[in-house]
Design a protein around this motif. Structure first.
Motif, mmCIF file in Angstrom:
data_model
loop_
_atom_site.group_PDB
_atom_site.id
_atom_site.type_symbol
_atom_site.label_atom_id
_atom_site.label_comp_id
_atom_site.label_asym_id
_atom_site.label_seq_id
_atom_site.Cartn_x
_atom_site.Cartn_y
_atom_site.Cartn_z
ATOM 1 N N ILE A 180 1.065 -1.388 0.033
ATOM 2 C CA ILE A 180 -0.171 0.117 0.201
ATOM 3 C C ILE A 180 1.336 1.078 0.038
ATOM 4 C CG2 ILE A 180 -0.128 0.232 2.850
ATOM 5 C CD1 ILE A 180 -3.230 1.242 1.963
ATOM 6 N N CYS A 181 1.672 0.959 0.781
ATOM 7 C CA CYS A 181 2.941 2.116 0.555
ATOM 8 C C CYS A 181 2.209 4.059 0.520
ATOM 9 C CB CYS A 181 3.884 1.660 -0.542
ATOM 10 S SG CYS A 181 5.453 3.010 -1.147
ATOM 11 N N ASP A 182 1.797 3.679 1.542
ATOM 12 C CA ASP A 182 1.276 5.227 1.864
ATOM 13 C C ASP A 182 1.914 6.034 2.483
ATOM 14 O OD1 ASP A 182 1.001 4.209 4.413
ATOM 15 O OD2 ASP A 182 -1.811 3.891 4.354
ATOM 16 N N GLY A 183 2.719 5.834 3.310
ATOM 17 C CA GLY A 183 4.079 6.785 3.713
ATOM 18 C C GLY A 183 3.610 6.976 5.763
ATOM 19 N N TRP A 184 2.933 6.465 5.712
ATOM 20 C CA TRP A 184 2.570 6.122 7.226
ATOM 21 C C TRP A 184 4.049 5.930 8.060
ATOM 22 C CZ3 TRP A 184 0.710 1.728 10.876
ATOM 23 C CH2 TRP A 184 0.931 2.572 12.212
ATOM 24 N N PHE A 185 4.492 6.437 8.699
ATOM 25 C CA PHE A 185 5.498 6.219 9.311
ATOM 26 C C PHE A 185 5.626 5.254 10.866
ATOM 27 C CE2 PHE A 185 7.957 8.481 5.814
ATOM 28 C CZ PHE A 185 9.180 8.383 5.768
ATOM 29 N N ASN A 186 4.575 5.452 11.060
ATOM 30 C CA ASN A 186 4.155 4.859 12.404
ATOM 31 C C ASN A 186 5.452 5.609 13.458
ATOM 32 O OD1 ASN A 186 3.129 4.676 14.731
ATOM 33 N ND2 ASN A 186 3.908 1.919 14.615
ATOM 34 N N ASP A 187 5.436 7.285 13.311
ATOM 35 C CA ASP A 187 6.634 8.317 14.280
ATOM 36 C C ASP A 187 6.789 7.402 15.530
ATOM 37 O OD1 ASP A 187 7.063 9.343 12.238
ATOM 38 O OD2 ASP A 187 5.395 10.967 12.644
ATOM 39 N N ASN A 188 5.398 6.737 16.307
ATOM 40 C CA ASN A 188 5.176 6.640 17.269
ATOM 41 C C ASN A 188 6.180 5.479 17.560
ATOM 42 O OD1 ASN A 188 3.533 8.807 18.559
ATOM 43 N ND2 ASN A 188 1.673 7.135 17.708
ATOM 44 N N TRP A 189 6.182 4.665 16.519
ATOM 45 C CA TRP A 189 7.957 3.602 16.919
ATOM 46 C C TRP A 189 8.681 3.374 16.355
ATOM 47 C CZ3 TRP A 189 5.623 -2.572 17.405
ATOM 48 C CH2 TRP A 189 4.366 -2.497 18.553
ATOM 49 N N PHE A 190 8.561 3.984 15.019
ATOM 50 C CA PHE A 190 10.005 4.474 14.577
ATOM 51 C C PHE A 190 9.710 5.997 14.350
ATOM 52 C CE2 PHE A 190 7.601 0.382 13.043
ATOM 53 C CZ PHE A 190 8.955 -0.243 13.382
ATOM 54 N N PRO A 191 10.348 6.886 15.311
ATOM 55 C CA PRO A 191 10.256 8.569 14.603
ATOM 56 C C PRO A 191 11.491 8.950 14.572
ATOM 57 C CG PRO A 191 11.135 8.004 17.501
ATOM 58 C CD PRO A 191 10.946 6.231 17.014
ATOM 59 N N SER A 192 12.997 8.036 13.995
ATOM 60 C CA SER A 192 13.437 8.616 13.512
ATOM 61 C C SER A 192 13.582 8.210 12.126
ATOM 62 C CB SER A 192 14.943 8.054 14.209
ATOM 63 O OG SER A 192 14.997 6.551 13.802
ATOM 64 N N TYR A 193 12.683 7.475 11.370
ATOM 65 C CA TYR A 193 12.588 6.981 10.119
ATOM 66 C C TYR A 193 12.310 8.059 9.044
ATOM 67 C CZ TYR A 193 13.404 2.316 10.472
ATOM 68 O OH TYR A 193 13.767 0.530 11.525
ATOM 69 N N LYS A 194 11.348 8.677 9.622
ATOM 70 C CA LYS A 194 10.824 10.061 8.331
ATOM 71 C C LYS A 194 12.079 10.799 8.396
ATOM 72 C CE LYS A 194 6.831 11.637 8.290
ATOM 73 N NZ LYS A 194 5.694 12.438 8.409
ATOM 74 N N GLU A 195 12.938 11.486 8.996
ATOM 75 C CA GLU A 195 14.031 11.766 8.652
ATOM 76 C C GLU A 195 15.172 11.171 8.015
ATOM 77 O OE1 GLU A 195 17.013 15.148 10.718
ATOM 78 O OE2 GLU A 195 15.563 13.799 11.994
ATOM 79 N N THR A 196 14.942 9.877 7.900
ATOM 80 C CA THR A 196 16.205 8.803 7.440
ATOM 81 C C THR A 196 15.575 9.001 6.019
ATOM 82 O OG1 THR A 196 17.000 7.730 9.845
ATOM 83 C CG2 THR A 196 17.253 7.197 7.451
#
Length: 476
Positions: A341-357
């Motif tokens: 589905i690759c909808d860009g949901w990073f789940n910041d509550n569990w993976f907070p560094s992923y979006k910046e990465t």
């Protein structure tokens, strides 16, 4: 034509494949060796450990004892799951040897994964054993602990780090699962010690392009460079702490049922468990030649948690890992189609560094270039991300880098990777993949690389059907 249901997001994606396609449903696989009684198997293994006296003889009233156990990510949470059965029996044997319960600590060896909560421990260990140690004597490993022991580098140049509690224990014990894993062939053995109880710089020695983009990483082999690193680091950790680690490993079947248990020195456990694990992990498909196209179903939630199939960095690792499992039935230069589905949901509550990465990755021309950059170091050592990891049950910031390394193996060994059904296609492009609106579009575009009548291998439920396997061509 035949209809197939691929895992996709929170549901399924229905596709049509030619009758000639090979469809491998993990959930329907029934090749496991016979299940054993896990309680009896643990007791028998502890009676005659390999290279060690029995635990009762190693125990004692004044000894500090630490029992490292696998986290929530894999291994099952059912009533007969290995760690759930093994921990109470190990404690029982230690008490028979004179150990004091207040001198025994349970250590959740989650490495760079999110620290587990009390509710999660109840879920997969059982309330009775957890309440015996909580609070204070059941703890999470912390890769950011200032007391983390540093033992320099080994002969291969790998960084050696070790959890302080484990290093200071008079008797360090590690529980492991011998289950198929793209990372060095199998979990358990020295891998459990090396990845579960160390710091990010040690893990960066092997969760990196220099290791994971080697050809021998593909095929999920115990003969890989990564496995040699695990062995070398594990030996160096034991040398650093000045003692051998006592292991208790179970070979797992598709439903995380116990097939066998071995105890003793970690290297000897590996030798004793891998042959049976090979039988259940290496399966063959009836294909005359390797596949030109590998089709994968990618759900939203698996292994590392909610968002793994939508967070582009995690999604890339999932696809790269499955390529490794299927490498011996896939031709180099072929095409991968992943329904995500690759909808860009990073789940910041569990993976907070992923979006910046992910966003930092976009400034570089390749994954190895980014992972060798100052940006990678800056994010991996970010104070806020590391604080959240240690205190708020999030993944360590370097975990994102390690996932990108695994996803990066796709570029040098495939002609293209298509993400079918991508809802936020820019995220697929940002990982070097080609998004398409439908599976049919992806299949038509794939034919430009592999011809009009490609050989197809489809693994629709490879992440939800149970403990994974390695797919090989059937030998004539």
């Amino acid at each position: 034509m035949r209809e197939v249901q691929l895992d996709y997001g929170d549901g399924k994606m229905g596709i049509e494949l030619p009758d000639s396609a090979t469809v491998f449903n993990l959930g329907r696989l029934d090749n496991d060796p016979p299940e054993v009684d896990p309680t009896e198997a643990v007791r028998q293994a502890l009676k005659k450990p390999l290279g060690f006296p029995p635990l009762k003889e190693l125990s004692g009233p004044d000894k500090k004892i630490v029992i490292g156990f696998p986290d929530r990510v894999k291994g099952g949470a059912h009533a007969k799951a290995h760690r759930r059965i093994a921990i109470p029996i190990i404690v029982e044997e230690l008490l028979k040897g004179g150990a004091k319960i207040e001198n025994i600590t349970l250590l959740c060896a989650m490495g760079l994964h999110r620290q587990n909560t009390l509710e999660e421990w109840y879920w997969y260990l059982g309330k009775e054993i957890v309440d015996l140690f909580y609070p204070g004597r059941i703890v999470n490993h912390d890769a950011e602990d200032p007391g983390l022991r540093n033992y320099g580098v080994d002969e291969m140049g790998n960084v050696i780090q070790c959890n302080q509690l484990l290093a200071d224990a008079d008797l360090p014990i590690v529980i492991g699962h011998c289950a198929g894993n793209p990372y060095g062939g199998y979990s358990g053995g020295y891998k459990m010690l090396v990845t579960g109880h160390s710091g990010w710089r040690s893990i960066a020695s092997h969760h990196c392009p220099e290791t994971m983009h080697r050809r021998d990483w593909l095929g999920a082999s115990t003969k890989s460079h990564m496995r040699r690193q695990f062995h070398s680091i594990g030996l160096a950790m034991e040398e650093g702490i000045g003692k051998k680690v006592f292991g208790v490993d179970a070979v797992l079947g598709r439903k995380a049922q116990v097939l066998d248990v071995k105890a003793g020195r970690l290297g000897l456990i590996e030798e004793a468990t891998w042959p049976l694990a090979d039988q259940r992990t290496n399966v063959s498909v009836d294909m005359a030649e390797p596949a030109d196209v590998l089709i994968i179903g990618v759900p939203r939630n698996f292994h590392y948690g909610p968002g793994m199939g939508t967070n582009p960095c995690l999604m890339s690792l999932a696809i790269g890992g499955q390529l490794s499992r299927c490498w011996n039935a896939f031709r180099e230069g072929g095409v991968v189609i992943a329904a995500s589905i690759c909808d860009g949901w990073f789940n910041d509550n569990w993976f907070p560094s992923y979006k910046e990465t992910y966003e930092s990755l976009q400034k570089y021309c390749s994954i190895p270039e980014f992972l060798a950059s100052d940006d990678m170091i800056r994010i991996a050592e970010d104070t806020e991300y590391c604080f959240k990891y240690s205190n708020f049950n999030t993944y360590h910031p370097f975990h994102a880098m390690s996932m990108i390394s695994g996803g990066g193996v796709l570029a040098p060994y495939t002609s293209a990777v298509f993400i079918a059904g991508a809802k936020a296609p820019a995220y697929a492009r940002g990982m070097g993949f080609i998004p398409t609106s439908t599976f049919k579009d992806a299949m038509e575009k794939a034919k430009r690389y592999v011809g009009a009548n490609p050989r197809i291998l489809c693994t629709p439920d490879c992440f939800t059907g149970g403990v994974g396997v390695n797919i090989n061509l059937k030998k004539n």
